[in-house]
Design a protein around this motif. Structure first.
Motif, PDB file in Angstrom:
ATOM      1  N   LEU A  30      28.141 -57.217  71.187  1.00 25.95           N
ATOM      2  CA  LEU A  30      27.550 -56.530  70.037  1.00 25.95           C
ATOM      3  C   LEU A  30      26.320 -55.735  70.453  1.00 25.95           C
ATOM      4  N   LEU A  31      25.480 -56.320  71.278  1.00 26.70           N
ATOM      5  CA  LEU A  31      24.279 -55.629  71.741  1.00 26.70           C
ATOM      6  C   LEU A  31      24.641 -54.412  72.603  1.00 26.70           C
ATOM      7  N   LYS A  32      25.683 -54.554  73.408  1.00 33.07           N
ATOM      8  CA  LYS A  32      26.151 -53.419  74.222  1.00 33.07           C
ATOM      9  C   LYS A  32      26.607 -52.281  73.309  1.00 33.07           C
ATOM     10  N   TYR A  33      27.324 -52.638  72.245  1.00 37.19           N
ATOM     11  CA  TYR A  33      27.771 -51.624  71.290  1.00 37.19           C
ATOM     12  C   TYR A  33      26.575 -50.909  70.659  1.00 37.19           C
ATOM     13  N   THR A  34      25.565 -51.654  70.257  1.00 41.18           N
ATOM     14  CA  THR A  34      24.406 -51.042  69.591  1.00 41.18           C
ATOM     15  C   THR A  34      23.588 -50.184  70.546  1.00 41.18           C
ATOM     16  N   ILE A  68      34.801 -58.024  68.239  1.00 39.56           N
ATOM     17  CA  ILE A  68      33.582 -57.703  67.504  1.00 39.56           C
ATOM     18  C   ILE A  68      33.208 -56.225  67.632  1.00 39.56           C
ATOM     19  N   THR A  69      33.501 -55.610  68.783  1.00 33.94           N
ATOM     20  CA  THR A  69      33.200 -54.186  68.960  1.00 33.94           C
ATOM     21  C   THR A  69      34.051 -53.333  68.031  1.00 33.94           C
ATOM     22  N   ASN A  70      35.335 -53.653  67.954  1.00 31.57           N
ATOM     23  CA  ASN A  70      36.224 -52.916  67.049  1.00 31.57           C
ATOM     24  C   ASN A  70      35.783 -53.065  65.601  1.00 31.57           C
ATOM     25  N   ALA A  71      35.447 -54.280  65.215  1.00 32.21           N
ATOM     26  CA  ALA A  71      35.041 -54.534  63.831  1.00 32.21           C
ATOM     27  C   ALA A  71      33.797 -53.741  63.470  1.00 32.21           C
ATOM     28  N   THR A  95      24.223 -47.256  64.644  1.00 34.71           N
ATOM     29  CA  THR A  95      24.838 -48.325  63.867  1.00 34.71           C
ATOM     30  C   THR A  95      24.003 -48.695  62.644  1.00 34.71           C
ATOM     31  N   SER A  96      24.681 -49.300  61.672  1.00 38.71           N
ATOM     32  CA  SER A  96      24.000 -49.801  60.469  1.00 38.71           C
ATOM     33  C   SER A  96      23.643 -51.279  60.594  1.00 38.71           C
ATOM     34  N   LEU A  97      23.908 -51.867  61.745  1.00 37.28           N
ATOM     35  CA  LEU A  97      23.635 -53.293  61.948  1.00 37.28           C
ATOM     36  C   LEU A  97      22.156 -53.600  61.747  1.00 37.28           C
ATOM     37  N   THR A  98      21.865 -54.620  60.946  1.00 39.30           N
ATOM     38  CA  THR A  98      20.478 -55.037  60.731  1.00 39.30           C
ATOM     39  C   THR A  98      20.249 -56.510  61.066  1.00 39.30           C
ATOM     40  N   ARG A  99      21.321 -57.323  60.959  1.00 41.12           N
ATOM     41  CA  ARG A  99      21.146 -58.761  61.168  1.00 41.12           C
ATOM     42  C   ARG A  99      22.336 -59.356  61.914  1.00 41.12           C
ATOM     43  N   ILE A 100      22.049 -60.267  62.827  1.00 44.33           N
ATOM     44  CA  ILE A 100      23.105 -60.951  63.574  1.00 44.33           C
ATOM     45  C   ILE A 100      23.116 -62.420  63.178  1.00 44.33           C
ATOM     46  N   MET A 101      24.247 -62.860  62.644  1.00 47.63           N
ATOM     47  CA  MET A 101      24.400 -64.271  62.305  1.00 47.63           C
ATOM     48  C   MET A 101      24.852 -65.033  63.548  1.00 47.63           C
ATOM     49  N   LEU A 102      24.201 -66.133  63.808  1.00 47.43           N
ATOM     50  CA  LEU A 102      24.523 -66.994  64.953  1.00 47.43           C
ATOM     51  C   LEU A 102      25.135 -68.264  64.382  1.00 47.43           C
ATOM     52  N   ILE A 147      36.619 -60.049  62.382  1.00 50.81           N
ATOM     53  CA  ILE A 147      36.566 -59.817  63.831  1.00 50.81           C
ATOM     54  C   ILE A 147      37.911 -60.115  64.474  1.00 50.81           C
ATOM     55  N   SER A 148      38.536 -61.212  64.049  1.00 53.37           N
ATOM     56  CA  SER A 148      39.842 -61.580  64.603  1.00 53.37           C
ATOM     57  C   SER A 148      40.895 -60.534  64.288  1.00 53.37           C
TER      58      SER A 148
END
Length: 204
Positions: A103-107, A70-73, A112-119, A64-65
């Protein structure tokens, strides 16, 4: 056996305390022992995270850095998967509520292929020994079941119950495999008693 028993025993204790959340290990396993380490987690009542970097895409803080946010990544990963015609689940590490919102705004705006968000590290140990999980709770509420959630950081046998009560799907702990205490198992063979039985039966 000693190492696997130690992993399974700790996993069982953490899995029981974490419910309804599920306990996961991480990829921080012993060299050449990844399969047996992960097997021990399953035996103890946990679930496996991922075997390697081939069965799930994972976007970590360094990615991400370097990507500039995070949006770019997430954009780079989604574009790469489409270009290579790959269908793999993707997990993204978030460190702040702002990153979760971005991230939620991006989705909302992109396929997207996003399935899980690590907190990550959203629980804070307090000086009095308690644990502040308010940020983690807020993140879970923001996500609102749209994606699986995984809490990581500051996970111990003493904190896992309170973390599990926040509503996260999974709780991951590297300590299950990278610093577990092996059980002391003896394989001593008692020869005297079998000899006594054998003499009594005229077999020795």
């Amino acid at each position: 056996m000693q190492r696997m028993s130690g992993i399974a025993t700790m996993t069982k204790a953490m899995a029981d305390a974490a419910r309804p959340a599920c306990i996961l290990e991480t990829r921080k396993t012993a060299p050449r022992l990844r399969l047996v380490d992960k097997w021990a987690v399953l035996i103890g009542g946990g679930k496996n995270h991922m075997l390697g970097l081939f069965d799930m895409g994972i976007i970590k803080d360094n990615h991400i850095s370097v990507a500039g946010g995070i949006t770019n990544a997430m954009t780079y990963v989604d574009q790469f998967l489409v270009k290579e015609n790959l269908a793999v689940p993707v997990e993204v590490e978030t460190r702040t509520l702002e990153e979760v919102r971005d991230l939620l705004k991006y989705t909302d705006e992109n396929k997207t292929s996003l399935t899980r968000i690590m907190l990550d590290n959203m629980v804070v140990p307090l000086p009095n020994g308690d644990l502040d999980v308010s940020m983690l709770k807020d993140a879970v509420q923001l996500i609102n079941g749209r994606f699986e959630t995984e809490a990581s950081g500051n996970v111990t046998i003493d904190t896992v119950k309170k973390i599990g009560e926040t509503g996260v799907t999974y709780i991951s702990s590297g300590a299950l495999t990278h610093s577990v205490k092996a059980l002391d198992i003896s394989l001593k063979i008692d020869t005297e008693l079998p000899l006594q039985v054998g003499r009594r039966k005229n077999r020795a």
